[in-house]
Design an enzyme around this catalytic site. Structure first.
Site, mmCIF file in Angstrom:
data_model
loop_
_atom_site.group_PDB
_atom_site.id
_atom_site.type_symbol
_atom_site.label_atom_id
_atom_site.label_comp_id
_atom_site.label_asym_id
_atom_site.label_seq_id
_atom_site.Cartn_x
_atom_site.Cartn_y
_atom_site.Cartn_z
ATOM 1 C CG MET A 163 124.941 32.596 -2.492
ATOM 2 S SD MET A 163 124.796 33.643 -3.961
ATOM 3 C CE MET A 163 123.436 32.818 -4.777
ATOM 4 C CG HIS A 222 126.879 38.624 -11.556
ATOM 5 N ND1 HIS A 222 126.707 38.643 -10.182
ATOM 6 C CD2 HIS A 222 126.202 39.685 -12.046
ATOM 7 C CE1 HIS A 222 125.957 39.690 -9.866
ATOM 8 N NE2 HIS A 222 125.645 40.339 -10.968
ATOM 9 C CG ASP A 270 130.042 40.291 -9.246
ATOM 10 O OD1 ASP A 270 130.315 39.079 -9.304
ATOM 11 O OD2 ASP A 270 129.072 40.738 -8.615
ATOM 12 C CD GLU A 283 115.549 32.795 -22.795
ATOM 13 O OE1 GLU A 283 116.093 33.871 -23.101
ATOM 14 O OE2 GLU A 283 114.313 32.623 -22.855
ATOM 15 C CB ALA A 284 122.004 33.615 -19.935
ATOM 16 C CB ILE A 287 133.034 38.346 -1.152
ATOM 17 C CG1 ILE A 287 131.770 38.795 -1.911
ATOM 18 C CG2 ILE A 287 134.272 39.056 -1.692
ATOM 19 C CD1 ILE A 287 131.420 40.255 -1.767
ATOM 20 C CG LEU A 288 136.401 33.188 -2.595
ATOM 21 C CD1 LEU A 288 136.717 32.497 -3.922
ATOM 22 C CD2 LEU A 288 136.631 32.241 -1.415
HETATM 23 C C1 GAR Z 1 122.553 31.696 -9.943
HETATM 24 O O1 GAR Z 1 121.616 32.524 -10.575
HETATM 25 C C2 GAR Z 1 123.920 32.363 -9.914
HETATM 26 O O2 GAR Z 1 124.209 33.080 -11.066
HETATM 27 C C3 GAR Z 1 123.763 33.283 -8.742
HETATM 28 O O3 GAR Z 1 123.027 32.557 -7.796
HETATM 29 C C4 GAR Z 1 122.222 31.561 -8.460
HETATM 30 C C5 GAR Z 1 122.594 30.210 -7.908
HETATM 31 O O4 GAR Z 1 121.764 29.198 -8.419
HETATM 32 N N1 GAR Z 1 125.040 33.690 -8.246
HETATM 33 C C6 GAR Z 1 125.282 34.891 -7.724
HETATM 34 O O5 GAR Z 1 124.422 35.734 -7.584
HETATM 35 C C7 GAR Z 1 126.708 35.129 -7.301
HETATM 36 N N2 GAR Z 1 126.967 36.537 -7.163
HETATM 37 P P1 GAR Z 1 122.201 27.667 -8.433
HETATM 38 O O6 GAR Z 1 122.644 27.304 -7.019
HETATM 39 O O7 GAR Z 1 120.944 26.945 -8.798
HETATM 40 O O8 GAR Z 1 123.291 27.489 -9.432
#
Ligand code: GAR
Length: 203
Positions: free
Chosen positions: A93, A112, A153, A181-182, A95-96
């Protein structure tokens, strides 16, 4: 090179990291090997998942290191010393910077939780993405895996998968469905695809 050496960057629960670990264990990430998990949040549950899978972990907290430049310098040092070929952002979370991403062209991928170019860019992360999708009233959302460049993104898309929005969805319910699902499907697939290209010298 036998297998691409992968570092996974995390900030939270790490369910996407778990999907990658499971893929490696089951042979679905045969051209990649997770060698390091880096969290920018102390105590993130993702670190526990890495430890359970006997993967080396590292916590780098920006504030403690004195800001973004110091954080990225330390991160770069660790990635190089671990011989990393591919960086996977899995719920990372932060940004690089353009300076950092320029050092790893086509070597950083991110998952994403929406169909880019919808609900993406600065401020769209985690549950906020699903809140925005529900507020807009879209009937289909999904997830995207893309290369990371200097635009949040904005890098080239590697894979996408659509997921239906159902009546009565809350952001939490929708988030879970998009993950199941994704995200947990396309992230390991994309990791394998990019690892294979790296191993074969095609990327
Ligand atoms: C995931 O839904 C991922 O896609 C999102 O945060 C969640 C992390 O869950 N990432 C972003 O929004 C990055 N922009 P996780 O720690 O259980 O993998």
């Amino acid at each position: 090179m036998l297998r691409a050496r992968i570092a996974v960057l995390v900030s939270g629960g790490g369910t996407n990291l778990q999907a990658l670990i499971n893929a490696e264990k089951s042979g679905n990430l045969k051209d990649g090997e997770i060698v390091l998990v880096v969290s920018n949040v102390a105590g993130a549950y993702a670190l526990e998942r890495a430890r359970m899978a006997e993967i080396e972990t590292l916590t780098l907290v920006r504030k403690e290191l004195g800001g973004r430049a110091a954080f990225e310098a330390k991160l770069q040092e660790e990635l190089v010393s671990h011989g990393v070929d591919l960086i996977i952002l899995a719920g990372f979370m932060s940004i690089l910077s353009a300076d950092f991403t320029a050092k790893w062209p086509k070597r950083i991928i991110n998952v994403h939780p929406a169909l880019i170019p919808s609900f993406c860019g600065k401020g769209f992360y985690g549950l906020h993405v699903h809140e925005a999708a529900l507020a807009y009233g879209v009937k289909v959302t999904g997830a995207t895996v893309h290369f990371v460049n200097e635009i949040p993104d904005g890098g080239q898309i590697i894979a996408q998968k659509a997921v239906n929005v159902e009546d009565g969805d809350t952001p939490e319910i929708l988030q879970k469905r998009v993950m199941q699902e994704a995200e947990w499907v396309i992230l390991p697939e994309a990791a394998q695809k990019v690892s294979k290209a790296i191993v074969e010298g095609k990327a």
